[in-house]
Each structure stands twice: as structure tokens, then as C-alpha cells.
Design an enzyme around this catalytic site. Structure first.
Site, mmCIF file in Angstrom:
data_model
loop_
_atom_site.group_PDB
_atom_site.id
_atom_site.type_symbol
_atom_site.label_atom_id
_atom_site.label_comp_id
_atom_site.label_asym_id
_atom_site.label_seq_id
_atom_site.Cartn_x
_atom_site.Cartn_y
_atom_site.Cartn_z
ATOM 1 N N ASP A 16 12.260 2.477 5.187
ATOM 2 C CA ASP A 16 11.249 2.253 6.217
ATOM 3 C C ASP A 16 11.871 1.804 7.532
ATOM 4 O O ASP A 16 11.449 2.232 8.617
ATOM 5 C CB ASP A 16 10.213 1.239 5.732
ATOM 6 C CG ASP A 16 10.825 -0.066 5.259
ATOM 7 O OD1 ASP A 16 12.039 -0.094 4.946
ATOM 8 O OD2 ASP A 16 10.088 -1.071 5.180
ATOM 9 N N THR A 36 -10.368 -27.253 9.871
ATOM 10 C CA THR A 36 -9.223 -26.760 9.097
ATOM 11 C C THR A 36 -9.031 -25.259 9.247
ATOM 12 O O THR A 36 -7.907 -24.780 9.434
ATOM 13 C CB THR A 36 -9.403 -27.121 7.613
ATOM 14 O OG1 THR A 36 -9.462 -28.540 7.482
ATOM 15 C CG2 THR A 36 -8.245 -26.592 6.780
ATOM 16 N N ASN A 73 0.829 -1.206 0.000
ATOM 17 C CA ASN A 73 0.000 0.000 0.000
ATOM 18 C C ASN A 73 0.864 1.256 0.000
ATOM 19 O O ASN A 73 2.021 1.222 0.430
ATOM 20 C CB ASN A 73 -0.913 0.037 1.230
ATOM 21 C CG ASN A 73 -1.956 -1.056 1.222
ATOM 22 O OD1 ASN A 73 -2.756 -1.149 0.297
ATOM 23 N ND2 ASN A 73 -1.953 -1.898 2.250
ATOM 24 N N ILE A 74 0.271 2.355 -0.459
ATOM 25 C CA ILE A 74 0.866 3.683 -0.323
ATOM 26 C C ILE A 74 -0.034 4.483 0.604
ATOM 27 O O ILE A 74 -1.242 4.572 0.384
ATOM 28 C CB ILE A 74 1.006 4.397 -1.678
ATOM 29 C CG1 ILE A 74 1.869 3.572 -2.632
ATOM 30 C CG2 ILE A 74 1.615 5.791 -1.491
ATOM 31 C CD1 ILE A 74 2.001 4.175 -4.023
#
Length: 270
Positions: free
Chosen positions: A109, A184, A11-12
Site C-alpha cells: 500500500d 467528557t 476493509n477490502i
């Protein structure tokens, strides 16, 4: 006002800060083919809805781990906001020493997380960022970034499990009520959630053992609120730490020079 753009693999995030607080955050999926005009059509409409005046934005900074997206993001800032953005790269004054073998390999980052964690919460520290990858970023008692660890992100593991085992469903992550799954879906959710909690706790313990003092442990990233509730090892939940790092970096490079001192940092609970 300051526009912060954090371009990640998935994402931005666009966020606006008025000098005192964040006015809003907006997220769009990362698409290398998206143009400056498309960013403008989407973001300026959102600005109008919440009352953010685009003409009041006088500064911008971009941090990205997707270099191909940088050109159009810079063009958006120049052509639609009339602002020349800073880019979080080695040309800026970061104010934090990096003690790794090759600083050019270090993602912006991770360095931003170390910077923001140190300035907001003091050193030493470990920042665990739950993103596309799960990263562990370490700052020592002297306030220096000294490395860390990188593991596959939770959603990458979900995708890989679904692709490799066709009969296993594609599912979203969540905290199960029990570790023993009786079907499951619950068994998968248990393995993914508690398996990652075990990974995170194990690495925090091992990294802490190699540090010169007991660190403050910070959780950030989109899945930080979920996983911080699964372990007592986190001292701070700061989902927007990377955005704060970009804000601090922009202030450092457009205002008076700053220097780190432990006394200026805010400790836990202050």
C-alpha cells in the site's frame, strides 16, 4: 475493464475501471475466513444493481497487506470472472526505485501510494494515508521512494483509549467546534482530532526539513477528507490514491513499458 482489489487490515475495497474512469467502488470488512464464493455472492449482486457487466472484466490486480486473504481473492477472480489476477508484489515491474534498508518489509500500500502520487502529481511528495495505521510515504525529487513514518491510526487510538479507561465511552471521530471540551465526549473528540492534526503537522514539517525540495503533500485514505480540513498543509486530497496506484501498476504490467519522467507527471493545478 479492470477490477482492482485493495485488501487492507480493516476493509477490502473492490473497484472497477473502464479505462477512463472508476465505475464504482464496493467495500467489505476484512475477514480471513471469507471464501471466494462469498465474495462472489456479495460483489456480483452489487454489480447487477449498478449495471456493471462482470463478463466485461478482462483484467484484475490485487494489492494486500493481509497475505492470508490472498488465496480466496485470487480464487474468486479465476473461478468467477475467468481472469488470472496480477498481485502487487516484487515480481512486477513497478517503475519506482525503493531506497529503504529492506524493500521486502515495505507494504504494498505504501509503495502504491508513492507510485500513484508521483505519476499523478509529480515529485517530490509526501503521502499521508489515514488508514488502520497513519503512514507518511516520501518520494524525492528524482522520483524515488525513500521511506517515511508510521503512526497508530485514529481508530486504533480510540479503541485503545476505551479499553484502557473503562469509564471513557467508545466514540466516533469528528471535528470538534472548540479545543476546550466542557464534557467528557467533547474533550475526547478534541484530544483525538486536534491531537492527530498536531501529529500530522509535526511529522510533515520534520519530513519536509529532511527533503531536497519542497514537497507536494497529499492526503489519502478513509479519514483524509476529515483531517485535510483541519490543517492547511495538504496540497491535494486524493482519497482513492491506493486504487489509482493499483490501476497504474496493472497498466504498466499488461501494456507497453512505461518510464517515469517529471515532464509526463501532472503538477498541481494542471
Amino acid at each position: 475493464m479492470l477490477l482492482v482489489i485493495d485488501a487492507g487490515n480493516t476493509n477490502i475495497v473492490f473497484a472497477v475501471h473502464d479505462g477512463e474512469s472508476w465505475l464504482g467502488q464496493w467495500r467489505i470488512s476484512t475477514n480471513e475466513a471469507r471464501t471466494a464464493d462469498e465474495y462472489a455472492a456479495w460483489l456480483l449482486t452489487l454489480f447487477d444493481r449498478v449495471g456493471v457487466n462482470a463478463k466485461a472484466i478482462t483484467r484484475a490486480i490485487i494489492g494486500t497487506v493481509v497475505p492470508v486473504a490472498l488465496y480466496e481473492l485470487r480464487r474468486f477472480c479465476r473461478e468467477w470472472l475467468d481472469v488470472v489476477p496480477l498481485v502487487a508484489n516484487a515480481r512486477l515491474d513497478w517503475g519506482i526505485d525503493v531506497l529503504v534498508d529492506n524493500p521486502n518489509e515495505l507494504g504494498a500500500d505504501r509503495r502504491l501510494n508513492g507510485l500513484a502520487g508521483r505519476e499523478l502529481f509529480g515529485a517530490p511528495l509526501i503521502v499521508v494515508d489515514f488508514g488502520t495505521a497513519t503512514t507518511f510515504d516520501v518520494v524525492n525529487s528524482a522520483g524515488q521512494f525513500c521511506g517515511g513514518a508510521i503512526a497508530p491510526g485514529v481508530n486504533l487510538s480510540i479503541d485503545a483509549l476505551h479499553r484502557a479507561a473503562a469509564r471513557l465511552p467508545r466514540m466516533s471521530i469528528g471535528r470538534p467546534t472548540a479545543a476546550i471540551g466542557r464534557n467528557t465526549s467533547v474533550a475526547m473528540r478534541s484530544g483525538l482530532f486536534w491531537g492527530y492534526v498536531g501529529l500530522v503537522e509535526g511529522l510533515i514539517h520534520r519530513i519536509s526539513d529532511e527533503m531536497d525540495a519542497k514537497p507536494t503533500v497529499i492526503a489519502t485514505g478513509g479519514l483524509a477528507p476529515l483531517f485535510s480540513e483541519g490543517t492547511p498543509l495538504f496540497d491535494v486530497l486524493a482519497p482513492d490514491l491506493t486504487l489509482d496506484g493499483l490501476r497504474l501498476l496493472a497498466d504498466r504490467n499488461t501494456g507497453p513499458p512505461l518510464s517515469y519522467s517529471p515532464e509526463r507527471s501532472q503538477g498541481i493545478g494542471q
